[in-house]
Design a protein around this motif. Structure first.
Motif, PDB file in Angstrom:
ATOM      1  N   GLY A  13      45.806  50.657  51.641  1.00 23.32           N
ATOM      2  CA  GLY A  13      46.027  52.079  51.926  1.00 23.32           C
ATOM      3  C   GLY A  13      44.713  52.820  52.106  1.00 23.32           C
ATOM      4  O   GLY A  13      44.576  53.664  53.000  1.00 23.32           O
ATOM      5  N   ARG A  14      43.748  52.501  51.262  1.00 20.06           N
ATOM      6  CA  ARG A  14      42.457  53.207  51.357  1.00 20.06           C
ATOM      7  C   ARG A  14      41.725  52.818  52.643  1.00 20.06           C
ATOM      8  O   ARG A  14      41.102  53.663  53.294  1.00 20.06           O
ATOM      9  N   ILE A  15      41.813  51.545  53.014  1.00 26.24           N
ATOM     10  CA  ILE A  15      41.156  51.120  54.267  1.00 26.24           C
ATOM     11  C   ILE A  15      41.796  51.869  55.437  1.00 26.24           C
ATOM     12  O   ILE A  15      41.107  52.374  56.334  1.00 26.24           O
ATOM     13  N   LEU A  44      39.631  57.928  43.398  1.00 29.94           N
ATOM     14  CA  LEU A  44      40.337  57.131  42.387  1.00 29.94           C
ATOM     15  C   LEU A  44      40.009  55.642  42.482  1.00 29.94           C
ATOM     16  O   LEU A  44      40.349  54.873  41.585  1.00 29.94           O
ATOM     17  N   CYS A  45      39.383  55.227  43.565  1.00 34.62           N
ATOM     18  CA  CYS A  45      38.965  53.818  43.680  1.00 34.62           C
ATOM     19  C   CYS A  45      37.849  53.558  42.674  1.00 34.62           C
ATOM     20  O   CYS A  45      36.871  54.304  42.601  1.00 34.62           O
ATOM     21  N   LEU A  46      37.999  52.481  41.910  1.00 39.53           N
ATOM     22  CA  LEU A  46      37.006  52.140  40.882  1.00 39.53           C
ATOM     23  C   LEU A  46      35.753  51.483  41.468  1.00 39.53           C
ATOM     24  O   LEU A  46      34.750  51.328  40.783  1.00 39.53           O
ATOM     25  N   GLY A  47      35.866  51.008  42.713  1.00 44.56           N
ATOM     26  CA  GLY A  47      34.760  50.232  43.282  1.00 44.56           C
ATOM     27  C   GLY A  47      34.606  48.900  42.569  1.00 44.56           C
ATOM     28  O   GLY A  47      33.522  48.299  42.544  1.00 44.56           O
ATOM     29  N   CYS A  48      35.707  48.409  41.991  1.00 48.07           N
ATOM     30  CA  CYS A  48      35.636  47.197  41.164  1.00 48.07           C
ATOM     31  C   CYS A  48      35.539  45.923  42.006  1.00 48.07           C
ATOM     32  O   CYS A  48      35.168  44.874  41.509  1.00 48.07           O
ATOM     33  N   LEU A  49      35.912  46.017  43.264  1.00 45.23           N
ATOM     34  CA  LEU A  49      35.849  44.909  44.219  1.00 45.23           C
ATOM     35  C   LEU A  49      36.816  43.760  43.902  1.00 45.23           C
ATOM     36  O   LEU A  49      36.643  42.652  44.419  1.00 45.23           O
ATOM     37  N   GLY A  50      37.814  44.046  43.066  1.00 44.49           N
ATOM     38  CA  GLY A  50      38.868  43.051  42.849  1.00 44.49           C
ATOM     39  C   GLY A  50      39.525  42.700  44.172  1.00 44.49           C
ATOM     40  O   GLY A  50      39.881  41.541  44.436  1.00 44.49           O
ATOM     41  N   CYS A  51      39.650  43.696  45.044  1.00 45.12           N
ATOM     42  CA  CYS A  51      40.288  43.480  46.357  1.00 45.12           C
ATOM     43  C   CYS A  51      39.431  42.564  47.230  1.00 45.12           C
ATOM     44  O   CYS A  51      39.953  41.680  47.909  1.00 45.12           O
ATOM     45  N   CYS A  77      44.428  45.004  42.550  1.00 41.24           N
ATOM     46  CA  CYS A  77      43.888  46.371  42.506  1.00 41.24           C
ATOM     47  C   CYS A  77      44.416  47.131  41.290  1.00 41.24           C
ATOM     48  O   CYS A  77      45.614  47.413  41.190  1.00 41.24           O
ATOM     49  N   PRO A  78      43.539  47.497  40.359  1.00 40.01           N
ATOM     50  CA  PRO A  78      43.982  48.183  39.139  1.00 40.01           C
ATOM     51  C   PRO A  78      44.676  49.514  39.419  1.00 40.01           C
ATOM     52  O   PRO A  78      45.649  49.852  38.752  1.00 40.01           O
ATOM     53  N   THR A  79      44.185  50.274  40.403  1.00 49.24           N
ATOM     54  CA  THR A  79      44.806  51.592  40.632  1.00 49.24           C
ATOM     55  C   THR A  79      46.197  51.416  41.237  1.00 49.24           C
ATOM     56  O   THR A  79      47.111  52.178  40.938  1.00 49.24           O
TER      57      THR A  79
HETATM   58  S1  SF4 Z   1      37.641  48.405  44.623  1.00 52.19           S
HETATM   59 FE1  SF4 Z   1      39.483  47.583  45.561  1.00 52.19          FE
HETATM   60  S2  SF4 Z   1      40.634  46.672  43.851  1.00 52.19           S
HETATM   61 FE2  SF4 Z   1      39.108  48.063  42.936  1.00 52.19          FE
HETATM   62  S3  SF4 Z   1      40.188  50.037  42.722  1.00 52.19           S
HETATM   63 FE3  SF4 Z   1      39.129  50.105  44.706  1.00 52.19          FE
HETATM   64  S4  SF4 Z   1      40.675  49.401  46.169  1.00 52.19           S
HETATM   65 FE4  SF4 Z   1      41.391  48.785  44.138  1.00 52.19          FE
END
Ligand code: SF4
Ligand code: SF4
Length: 419
Positions: free
Chosen positions: A48-50, A73-80, A33-35
């Motif tokens: 934490g966000r979940i 602040l979540c990028l929605g990048c889906l790395g998680c 997670c980048p953030t």
């Molecule tokens: S999508 Fe997932 S990995 Fe990307 S910033 Fe949000 S919580 Fe972090």
């Protein structure tokens, strides 16, 4: 008096209760997670966000400005999602939360205005082209590098390409093997017309007829990222009206658009659009995915330049497309160099670098430092948003490294071979 639904009921309507139980709080997603990597705070991690979203949905935590900030602040990048061994569907959670936030939370006027401008300007190529006029004028006066120091303007490619009209139909050279349609994207067609030109050249040279419907607009992703479901569905409806011709594939050069087009079935659930939306989604192919299935001939002379490949989140995490762009670069004869954190988000993330400029800038420079360390002469990137973000970050660090789409890299190799 009509009853007003509490914010947490709106959240409950967006995400089925069973989704929350899929997360076992193991924390294996945190390093992806980048953030979390930048801020180091649990509330800015996927786990934490979940937890926050679940507490809100179940009525234990009110929707405060603090909660909204962690979600924004979540990028929605889906790395998680890609890293999670339990198959947690984070995308459904955060997308649902964004819709519920927009339905229930009153943002400060400045923030609301900025968000409004993003969805009112960027999805419309003509409006975007007008907005870019002062930048074009500055470029013409030789002031391009100076104005690129301004916030937001720094994201505009230097030089700004000329607007090009696309032909409605490009015939295949020689015998026709495939008939494909091109989805042009809204930002991509204005800021990166050379990418679609490169794709059309390669396709036509390899026996593909390309249909380019003229009236096409935005795929709806920009509105969806901001939780504006109604506008997103309006865009989907318009896309379904335009892409009706039978084709072998619907090709996309922008990873963000491709990922959203593939999720059309989900966004139209329960509406009369769903069946058509699902059929369209099945035909969507990223340009690199389609080209690498064509068994192209290598260029007569290999490119022979050091190229680093950045995995755009909406290609690698959202669509699982990792090998195909790399195969195209190998075919071009590029010397691939290792890029650290190649699949960590660069901070572009749709309109994130406009709405959250500080954190986006930190992530952009983290990416640019890794690129500099790789020794690359060229960075290959399959998404216009990432290209803009990485170009700006490299410029800030004073680096002169070309940022190209993998399709452009291949096209350069073909053209240099025949020059
Ligand atoms: S999508 Fe997932 S990995 Fe990307 S910033 Fe949000 S919580 Fe972090
Ligand atoms: S999202 Fe997946 S990886 Fe992250 S804490 Fe939950 S179960 Fe673990």
């Amino acid at each position: 008096m009509a009853e007003v639904a509490a914010p947490h009921t709106k959240m409950r309507a967006q995400v089925p209760a069973a989704r929350w139980l899929e997360c076992v709080h193991c924390g294996l997603c945190l390093p992806a997670c980048p953030t979390y990597l930048e801020l180091g705070t649990e509330a800015d991690s996927p786990r934490g966000r979940i937890h926050l979203m679940r507490e809100w949905a179940e009525g234990r935590v009110p929707l405060t400005g603090e909660v909204v900030r962690h979600l924004d602040l979540c990028l929605g990048c889906l790395g998680c999602e890609a890293a999670c061994p339990s198959g947690v569907r984070y995308r459904e959670m955060i997308e649902g939360a964004r819709v519920a936030v927009e339905q229930s939370y009153q943002r400060r006027w400045r923030e609301a205005l900025l968000r409004r401008l993003v969805v009112d300007l960027f999805p419309y190529p003509d409006r975007l082209a007008i907005l870019l006029w002062p930048v074009r004028l500055a470029d013409w006066m030789g002031l391009g590098p100076v104005v690129r120091k301004l916030p937001w303007v720094e994201l505009v490619p230097l030089p700004l390409p000329r607007k090009k009209a696309a032909a409605a139909l490009v015939p295949a050279r020689g015998a026709r093997r495939y008939r494909v349609a091109l989805f042009r994207g809204c930002v991509a067609r204005v800021l990166f017309p050379q990418v679609e030109a490169a794709l059309v050249r390669i396709l036509a040279d390899h026996g593909c007829e390309v249909v380019v419907p003229g009236e096409q607009g935005c795929c709806g992703a920009l509105a969806a990222h901001q939780g504006d479901r109604d506008r997103a569905v309006t865009s989907i409806r318009a896309v379904l009206r335009v892409f009706t011709e039978p084709v072998d594939a619907l090709l996309v050069t922008a990873a963000g658009c491709g990922a959203f087009l593939r999720s059309y079935g989900h966004w139209t659930e329960g509406t009369e659009l769903q069946e058509r939306a699902k059929l369209l989604a099945l035909r969507v192919r990223d340009a690199t995915e389609f080209l690498s299935s064509l068994k192209l001939l290598p260029p007569a002379r290999p490119l022979g330049r050091k190229v680093a490949y950045h995995h755009a989140c909406h290609l690698a995490h959202a669509q699982g497309i990792r090998d195909e762009p790399v195969r195209l670069l190998q075919l071009a004869g590029a010397e691939l160099v290792r890029l650290e954190e190649a699949d960590l988000c660069c901070g572009s993330a749709g309109s994130y670098n406009i709405l959250q400029p500080q954190l986006a800038q930190r992530l952009g420079e983290r990416k640019a430092r890794n690129i500099l360390a790789s020794g690359a002469e060229v960075v290959a990137v399959g998404n216009p948003g990432c290209s803009m973000q990485i170009q700006a970050a490299l410029r800030r660090l004073g680096a002169d490294i070309a940022v190209l789409h993998p399709v452009e890299v291949l096209d350069v190799a073909y053209r240099e071979s025949t020059a």
